[in-house]
Enzyme design. Structure first.
Site, PDB file in Angstrom:
ATOM      1  N   PHE A  81       1.872  -3.396   3.952  1.00  0.00           N
ATOM      2  CA  PHE A  81       2.247  -4.722   4.434  1.00  0.00           C
ATOM      3  C   PHE A  81       3.711  -4.981   4.091  1.00  0.00           C
ATOM      4  O   PHE A  81       4.224  -4.534   3.055  1.00  0.00           O
ATOM      5  CB  PHE A  81       1.388  -5.792   3.758  1.00  0.00           C
ATOM      6  N   GLU A  91      -0.500   5.289  13.694  1.00  0.00           N
ATOM      7  CA  GLU A  91      -0.185   6.489  12.926  1.00  0.00           C
ATOM      8  C   GLU A  91      -0.452   7.761  13.734  1.00  0.00           C
ATOM      9  O   GLU A  91       0.338   8.709  13.681  1.00  0.00           O
ATOM     10  CB  GLU A  91      -0.973   6.527  11.623  1.00  0.00           C
ATOM     11  N   HIS A 116      -9.691   2.448   0.032  1.00  0.00           N
ATOM     12  CA  HIS A 116      -8.259   2.140   0.027  1.00  0.00           C
ATOM     13  C   HIS A 116      -7.913   1.428  -1.283  1.00  0.00           C
ATOM     14  O   HIS A 116      -8.265   0.271  -1.481  1.00  0.00           O
ATOM     15  CB  HIS A 116      -7.939   1.249   1.227  1.00  0.00           C
ATOM     16  N   CYS A 123       0.806  -1.225   0.000  1.00  0.00           N
ATOM     17  CA  CYS A 123       0.000   0.000   0.000  1.00  0.00           C
ATOM     18  C   CYS A 123       0.837   1.273   0.000  1.00  0.00           C
ATOM     19  O   CYS A 123       0.293   2.372  -0.018  1.00  0.00           O
ATOM     20  CB  CYS A 123      -0.960  -0.010   1.186  1.00  0.00           C
ATOM     21  N   HIS A 126      -2.149   8.219   6.165  1.00  0.00           N
ATOM     22  CA  HIS A 126      -2.471   6.933   5.536  1.00  0.00           C
ATOM     23  C   HIS A 126      -3.885   6.524   5.961  1.00  0.00           C
ATOM     24  O   HIS A 126      -4.665   6.070   5.134  1.00  0.00           O
ATOM     25  CB  HIS A 126      -1.442   5.883   5.946  1.00  0.00           C
TER      26      HIS A 126
END
Length: 407
Positions: free
Chosen positions: A395, A313, A336, A162, A302
């Site tokens: 990931f 985050e 996403h 991502c 994100h």
């Protein structure tokens, strides 16, 4: 940043909010979700909704070409066409060996893979398309963009899950700073709203299960968040050395001031509990850009709407930027889009600087009290944005942060 200044001179985008930059910017500023009710492709799956592109204009790709391309390539070709037009560039105007292409993609042609595998099982080998391999390999995102625009410099695809779109922008900056290219077409693309991929993420526990209310499913930093919404998208940024842009009379939309990358080396899918890699990447981006924490007015987070990611985050942003810049996550609107999302959010960060506007985080009705952030909600925040960060995490422990500033 060591080396030449890097200008963002063109943007192009195809997202669930619409085909074209203006449609996406308008929707994210409205703060209304693009996630729709049951997608026929996902009927019977544990999660049966997503955020899909519904009005892709293939005229820029060409009807004779589009049949041989997987959707992830179709999307990025449309975005690249808009970005190059926005930059005022055409193949006849440039030294093509000095033009590069770098695209981020996490999954590649998964729709083609699933369809052709079904044909193999149901009808036998003779039913499998001879175009299977060039349709599914991720590198074709860059190869087809280079082919379409006549770019003969370096071209390649990067894959950091991502964070792929942001990694592509960072790699493009390196080509420019090293003097290898004068112009790089950089971005990300993904079209993975398929039964197998969606089921895989659902069974991993990453997706929201709000099947009865898809529009409210993606809710970054909300106390009631339960996972992200799968989406497809593509975004492209045209990057060039500032002196090159100036020589052709092109004023930048913004400057790519710095990039920071780091790896958690902690877990295949979970972020480091203290955000070690994310914190390192944010600080590296600031250092590379010559910015202090206090210079940052905005962070495009994100912000996936998963419990763990948003918590980590928020902790990292608070530690690195204690002055409380305006924070938003556009995934509340767009979902996403995996390997594309870093490029989509980089483009939106550029627009925030240019438009002096920070879009709201959609569906943020009940901010998590454990997260101490200056979150934009309900309506856009109007303020001068001198410098901004765009965070992307993936990931594998990949963390990439891009720093942009006013020209």
């Amino acid at each position: 940043m060591n080396g030449p200044e890097i200008a963002v001179t063109g943007l192009g985008m195809v997202t669930p909010a619409g085909a074209g930059l203006d449609a996406t910017w308008r929707r994210v500023c409205e703060g209304t979700s693009t996630a729709a009710a049951t997608d026929p492709r996902l009927a019977g799956m544990p999660v049966d909704f997503c955020a899909a592109v519904t009005d892709l204009d293939i005229s820029a790709v060409g009807r004779r070409t589009v049949y041989r391309l997987d959707r992830f390539v179709q999307l990025v070709l449309a975005a690249a066409h808009e970005a190059l037009a926005d930059a005022g560039l055409a193949a006849a105007d440039w030294d093509s060996p000095r033009v590069g292409v770098v695209i981020g993609c996490g999954m590649g042609g998964v729709a083609t893979w699933e369809k052709q595998h079904a044909r193999l099982l149901e009808q036998g080998p003779q039913a499998v398309s001879p175009l299977l391999i060039p349709m599914l390999t991720p590198n074709m995102a860059a190869g087809e963009v280079a082919l379409a625009c006549g770019a003969r410099g370096p071209s390649f695809v990067v894959s950091t899950a991502c964070a792929s779109g942001a990694t592509a922008v960072s790699a493009a900056r390196d080509l420019l700073a090293a003097g290898v290219c004068d112009i790089v077409v950089a971005g990300g693309t993904e079209a993975a709203n398929t039964p197998l991929t969606v089921t895989g993420f659902a069974n991993l526990g990453a997706l929201s299960r709000r099947c009865a209310d898809p529009a409210a499913a993606s809710r970054p930093f909300d106390a009631d968040r339960d996972g992200f919404v799968m989406a497809e998208a593509a975004a492209v940024l045209v990057l060039e050395r500032a002196d090159h842009a100036s020589a052709r009379g092109r004023r930048p939309r913004a400057m790519l001031a710095g990039c920071g990358s780091a790896t958690d080396a902690h877990h295949p899918t979970a972020p480091h509990p203290e955000g070690r890699g994310a914190r390192q990447a944010m600080r590296a981006a600031l250092r590379d850009a010559g910015l202090t924490p206090g210079d940052v007015d905005h962070v495009n987070a994100h912000g996936t709407s998963t419990v763990l990611n948003d918590s980590v985050e928020a902790q990292v942003i608070g530690r690195v930027l204690p002055h409380g810049p305006y924070v938003t996550s556009t995934k509340g609107v767009l979902g996403h889009s995996l390997g594309a999302t870093g490029a989509v959010e980089a483009a939106l960060t550029v627009l925030s600087i240019q438009q002096s506007t920070v879009p709201p985080t959609a569906n943020l009705e009940n901010p998590d009290p454990a997260l101490d952030l200056n979150l934009v909600t309900k309506t856009p925040a109007r303020l001068p944005v001198r410098a901004a960060l765009s965070n992307s995490f993936g990931f594998g422990g990949h963390n990439v942060v891009l720093a942009f500033r006013t020209p």
